[in-house]
Design an enzyme around this catalytic site. Structure first.
Site, PDB file in Angstrom:
ATOM      1  N   ARG A  64     -23.971 -12.129  35.422  1.00 36.84           N
ATOM      2  CA  ARG A  64     -24.576 -10.827  35.036  1.00 36.84           C
ATOM      3  C   ARG A  64     -26.091 -10.756  35.821  1.00 36.84           C
ATOM      4  NH1 ARG A  64     -24.201  -5.368  36.602  1.00 36.84           N
ATOM      5  NH2 ARG A  64     -25.555  -4.046  35.669  1.00 36.84           N
ATOM      6  N   THR A  74       0.960  -0.766   0.068  1.00 33.49           N
ATOM      7  CA  THR A  74       0.023  -0.361  -0.049  1.00 33.49           C
ATOM      8  C   THR A  74       0.800   1.172  -0.291  1.00 33.49           C
ATOM      9  OG1 THR A  74      -1.447  -1.600   1.451  1.00 33.49           O
ATOM     10  CG2 THR A  74      -1.853   1.183   1.402  1.00 33.49           C
ATOM     11  N   GLU A  75       0.455   2.173  -1.039  1.00 38.05           N
ATOM     12  CA  GLU A  75       0.811   4.100  -0.928  1.00 38.05           C
ATOM     13  C   GLU A  75      -0.761   4.913  -0.708  1.00 38.05           C
ATOM     14  OE1 GLU A  75       2.671   3.865  -4.349  1.00 38.05           O
ATOM     15  OE2 GLU A  75       4.690   1.985  -3.907  1.00 38.05           O
ATOM     16  N   PRO A  76       0.356   5.711  -0.130  1.00 36.35           N
ATOM     17  CA  PRO A  76      -0.709   7.033  -0.109  1.00 36.35           C
ATOM     18  C   PRO A  76      -1.520   7.021  -1.114  1.00 36.35           C
ATOM     19  CG  PRO A  76       1.725   7.917   0.095  1.00 36.35           C
ATOM     20  CD  PRO A  76       1.624   6.336  -0.388  1.00 36.35           C
ATOM     21  N   GLU A 108      -5.641  -6.933   3.391  1.00 32.70           N
ATOM     22  CA  GLU A 108      -4.930  -7.412   2.586  1.00 32.70           C
ATOM     23  C   GLU A 108      -6.631  -7.666   2.018  1.00 32.70           C
ATOM     24  OE1 GLU A 108      -4.498 -10.872   4.866  1.00 32.70           O
ATOM     25  OE2 GLU A 108      -2.173 -10.853   4.568  1.00 32.70           O
ATOM     26  N   GLY A 147     -23.914  -4.779  27.966  1.00 29.83           N
ATOM     27  CA  GLY A 147     -24.030  -3.631  28.444  1.00 29.83           C
ATOM     28  C   GLY A 147     -22.638  -2.769  28.880  1.00 29.83           C
ATOM     29  N   GLY A 148     -23.481  -1.271  28.725  1.00 32.87           N
ATOM     30  CA  GLY A 148     -22.392  -0.555  29.454  1.00 32.87           C
ATOM     31  C   GLY A 148     -21.252  -0.874  29.747  1.00 32.87           C
ATOM     32  N   SER A 201      -6.497  -0.433  -2.862  1.00 33.60           N
ATOM     33  CA  SER A 201      -6.793  -1.240  -3.274  1.00 33.60           C
ATOM     34  C   SER A 201      -6.495  -2.098  -4.961  1.00 33.60           C
ATOM     35  CB  SER A 201      -8.502  -0.980  -3.368  1.00 33.60           C
ATOM     36  OG  SER A 201      -9.141  -0.886  -1.940  1.00 33.60           O
ATOM     37  N   ALA A 241      -2.436   4.243  -3.092  1.00 37.21           N
ATOM     38  CA  ALA A 241      -2.441   3.259  -4.103  1.00 37.21           C
ATOM     39  C   ALA A 241      -2.301   2.467  -2.395  1.00 37.21           C
ATOM     40  CB  ALA A 241      -1.046   2.376  -5.115  1.00 37.21           C
TER      41      ALA A 241
HETATM   42  C1  FAD Z   1      -4.165  -1.667  10.550  1.00 38.38           C
HETATM   43  C2  FAD Z   1      -3.546  -2.225   9.503  1.00 38.38           C
HETATM   44  C3  FAD Z   1      -2.682  -2.493   8.956  1.00 38.38           C
HETATM   45  C4  FAD Z   1      -2.502  -2.627   7.231  1.00 38.38           C
HETATM   46  N1  FAD Z   1      -1.399  -3.498   6.966  1.00 38.38           N
HETATM   47  C5  FAD Z   1      -0.826  -3.335   5.976  1.00 38.38           C
HETATM   48  C6  FAD Z   1       0.450  -3.982   5.547  1.00 38.38           C
HETATM   49  O1  FAD Z   1       1.448  -4.670   6.167  1.00 38.38           O
HETATM   50  N2  FAD Z   1       1.039  -4.115   3.954  1.00 38.38           N
HETATM   51  C7  FAD Z   1       0.030  -2.753   3.015  1.00 38.38           C
HETATM   52  O2  FAD Z   1       0.537  -3.335   1.845  1.00 38.38           O
HETATM   53  N3  FAD Z   1      -0.641  -2.162   3.328  1.00 38.38           N
HETATM   54  C8  FAD Z   1      -1.329  -2.779   4.811  1.00 38.38           C
HETATM   55  N4  FAD Z   1      -2.278  -2.316   4.609  1.00 38.38           N
HETATM   56  C9  FAD Z   1      -3.171  -0.862   3.829  1.00 38.38           C
HETATM   57  C10 FAD Z   1      -4.963  -1.918   3.538  1.00 38.38           C
HETATM   58  O3  FAD Z   1      -3.992  -3.272   2.992  1.00 38.38           O
HETATM   59  C11 FAD Z   1      -5.417  -1.485   2.816  1.00 38.38           C
HETATM   60  O4  FAD Z   1      -5.636   0.201   3.613  1.00 38.38           O
HETATM   61  C12 FAD Z   1      -6.441  -1.569   1.828  1.00 38.38           C
HETATM   62  O5  FAD Z   1      -5.851  -2.249   0.434  1.00 38.38           O
HETATM   63  C13 FAD Z   1      -7.296  -0.467   0.609  1.00 38.38           C
HETATM   64  O6  FAD Z   1      -6.573   0.334   0.581  1.00 38.38           O
HETATM   65  P1  FAD Z   1      -6.922   1.979   0.854  1.00 38.38           P
HETATM   66  O7  FAD Z   1      -6.923   2.312   2.713  1.00 38.38           O
HETATM   67  O8  FAD Z   1      -6.542   2.964   0.251  1.00 38.38           O
HETATM   68  O9  FAD Z   1      -8.957   2.092   0.734  1.00 38.38           O
HETATM   69  P2  FAD Z   1      -9.269   2.567  -0.917  1.00 38.38           P
HETATM   70  O10 FAD Z   1      -8.463   1.630  -1.813  1.00 38.38           O
HETATM   71  O11 FAD Z   1      -9.033   4.470  -1.248  1.00 38.38           O
HETATM   72  O12 FAD Z   1     -10.425   2.304  -0.998  1.00 38.38           O
HETATM   73  C14 FAD Z   1     -11.550   2.821  -0.718  1.00 38.38           C
HETATM   74  C15 FAD Z   1     -12.726   2.423  -0.464  1.00 38.38           C
HETATM   75  O13 FAD Z   1     -13.700   2.171  -1.927  1.00 38.38           O
HETATM   76  C16 FAD Z   1     -13.591   0.759  -1.563  1.00 38.38           C
HETATM   77  N5  FAD Z   1     -13.088   0.658  -2.989  1.00 38.38           N
HETATM   78  C17 FAD Z   1     -12.173   0.744  -3.365  1.00 38.38           C
HETATM   79  N6  FAD Z   1     -11.885   0.150  -5.006  1.00 38.38           N
HETATM   80  C18 FAD Z   1     -13.361  -0.241  -4.982  1.00 38.38           C
HETATM   81  C19 FAD Z   1     -13.649  -1.002  -5.833  1.00 38.38           C
HETATM   82  N7  FAD Z   1     -12.834  -2.010  -7.404  1.00 38.38           N
HETATM   83  N8  FAD Z   1     -14.978  -2.044  -5.928  1.00 38.38           N
HETATM   84  C20 FAD Z   1     -15.236  -1.560  -4.870  1.00 38.38           C
HETATM   85  N9  FAD Z   1     -15.109  -0.828  -4.417  1.00 38.38           N
HETATM   86  C21 FAD Z   1     -13.426  -0.129  -4.052  1.00 38.38           C
HETATM   87  C22 FAD Z   1     -13.027  -0.361  -0.957  1.00 38.38           C
HETATM   88  O14 FAD Z   1     -13.592  -0.962  -0.611  1.00 38.38           O
HETATM   89  C23 FAD Z   1     -13.029   0.534   0.271  1.00 38.38           C
HETATM   90  O15 FAD Z   1     -14.178   1.054   0.739  1.00 38.38           O
HETATM   91  C24 FAD Z   1      -3.257  -2.201   6.592  1.00 38.38           C
HETATM   92  C25 FAD Z   1      -4.225  -1.603   7.206  1.00 38.38           C
HETATM   93  C26 FAD Z   1      -4.984  -1.333   8.060  1.00 38.38           C
HETATM   94  C27 FAD Z   1      -5.665  -0.488   8.527  1.00 38.38           C
END
Ligand code: FAD
Length: 385
Positions: free
Chosen positions: A264, A123-125, A359, A335-336, A129, A127
């Site tokens: 409880r 994952t990147e800022p 993932e 509950g609470g 999904s 990129a």
């Molecule tokens: C606690 C945690 C640990 C993580 N660990 C890792 C790690 O070790 N290595 C790593 O590389 N990444 C890691 N990640 C990143 C994670 O894999 C990504 O956050 C995830 O893949 C989603 O990418 P994004 O956050 O950029 O969301 P986006 O891709 O921007 O998606 C935003 C929303 O749009 C939806 N969406 C996007 N494209 C589609 C589509 N084609 N169809 C339908 N809906 C879509 C998504 O489902 C989501 O609801 C981690 C994330 C978290 C929260």
């Protein structure tokens, strides 16, 4: 496969006892300190509970994915926070096991069961999904690759020995222009910065900056340009582990809700005598069993020599969503008190919230499953093919 073997049941029992003794009493402490439980990780490694699916020739137990899922389940059932963190030390080994060289397996995979830690830099800022949108670049310079870019949400990075970095090697080839590299975290130009997050506090999740990082040719995993496909195969394996973790988180929340409901009292009765509570506990149990079934079935398929693309997607989808819903229900049963930090279930809920995000989000997994239904993707294939 409808029953665990005697050996699998014995392992489940042993890990449960380890979890009850070593993890359960300290989970809240680690949640608040934001520290990785190094000592517990070491103990789990010594007992052979880390890298359970890693083949014996690379130092693992060679016990397969069903046992790995059982171990993750029991560790996270005992404690979601500590269990989650120690069960992900082997996060990046799958691609090396499937596509790496013998030297890579001996050097980078075999260090994990001995206490080493790996991280996954996909994952990147810009990129998540959309893996094909990765911008980090790797440029060949003699017999080295020079890597520049930024990774985000990289679990374990600040405590890892190495990160599997996916980078663009051919900017004109789209998803066919990605390649995978092993980047040791002590190389010049690698910096990790843990971010603050809702749950999973005992495991650092990091921004990683890669600035003119040089790695030798032998750190390339698999083939140039095959990184995207290797990632997909790797996810079909690692999702089994993640599914097991979330079955355990859900089961742990159910255990706590049941225990509380039996103690409880309200209106002069145990709350477990109210039909509302009974139905809630019943629904929770059915959900956990469903997630467990999907997880064990897909893991079993893997152990038969198949990469269960569809099965692993279903298992992670169901287990991630179940962990979220069951931990929410557990808060309701308490509950609470369920909202108070002194009870475990709010923490289980915070830890579970990441399940449907990592993932592949649930939406992305549905896309994968739909592609199988529509005949665009095989449901499974032979491991390594
Ligand atoms: C606690 C945690 C640990 C993580 N660990 C890792 C790690 O070790 N290595 C790593 O590389 N990444 C890691 N990640 C990143 C994670 O894999 C990504 O956050 C995830 O893949 C989603 O990418 P994004 O956050 O950029 O969301 P986006 O891709 O921007 O998606 C935003 C929303 O749009 C939806 N969406 C996007 N494209 C589609 C589509 N084609 N169809 C339908 N809906 C879509 C998504 O489902 C989501 O609801 C981690 C994330 C978290 C929260």
């Amino acid at each position: 496969m409808f029953e665990l073997s005697e050996e699998q049941r014995a392992i489940k029992k042993a890990v449960r006892e380890f979890g009850e003794k070593e993890l359960k009493p300290v989970g809240r402490e680690y949640d608040q300190s934001n520290e990785f439980p190094h000592e517990i990780y070491k103990k789990a490694c010594d007992l052979g509970y880390i890298g359970v699916a890693i083949p014996q020739e690379y130092g693992g137990a060679g016990a397969g994915q069903v046992v790995n899922a059982i171990v993750g389940e029991e560790l996270c059932r005992a404690d979601s926070t500590v269990g989650y963190s120690i069960q992900l030390g082997d996060l990046a080994v799958h691609m090396v096991l499937m596509y790496g060289t013998e030297d890579q397996k001996k050097k980078y995979v075999s260090m994990i069961p001995k206490g080493g830690i790996s991280a996954l830099g996909i994952t990147e800022p810009d990129a998540g999904s959309d893996v094909a949108g990765i911008k980090t670049k790797a440029v060949k310079d003699g017999d080295e690759w020079v890597i520049n870019g930024q990774k985000m949400f990289c679990s374990n990075a600040s405590i890892a020995d190495w990160i599997q970095v996916i980078a663009v090697t051919d900017p004109n080839a789209g998803h066919r222009g990605l390649s995978a590299f092993i980047v040791e975290t002590d190389r010049d130009g690698v910096e990790s910065f843990p971010i603050e997050k809702m749950g999973r506090h005992a495991q650092p999740t990091c921004d990683v900056v890669l600035d003119e990082v040089r790695v030798p040719e032998e750190n390339l995993i698999g083939k140039v340009g095959r990184g995207f496909y290797q990632v997909l195969d790797q996810l079909a394996a690692s999702r089994l582990n993640t599914a097991g973790i979330h079955v355990g988180i859900a089961q742990g929340a159910l255990d706590r809700a049941l225990e509380y409901a039996k103690e409880r009292e309200a209106f002069g009765r145990k709350i477990s005598e109210f039909q509302y509570i009974q139905h809630k506990l019943t629904d929770m149990k059915i959900s956990v069993e469903t997630a467990r079934f999907f997880t064990y079935r897909a893991a079993w398929k893997f152990d038969q020599g198949y990469l269960p693309t569809e099965g692993a997607a279903m298992a992670k989808l169901v287990a991630g969503e179940v962990a979220r819903s069951v931990t929410t229900d557990a808060i309701d049963v308490l509950g609470g008190h369920g909202y108070a930090m002194e009870m475990d279930v709010e923490r289980y809920h915070r830890d579970a919230m990441a399940g449907p995000l990592v993932e592949g989000t649930s939406a992305i997994l549905k896309n994968t499953i739909a592609n199988v239904i529509l005949g665009k993707l095989p449901a499974e294939k032979k491991v390594g093919k």
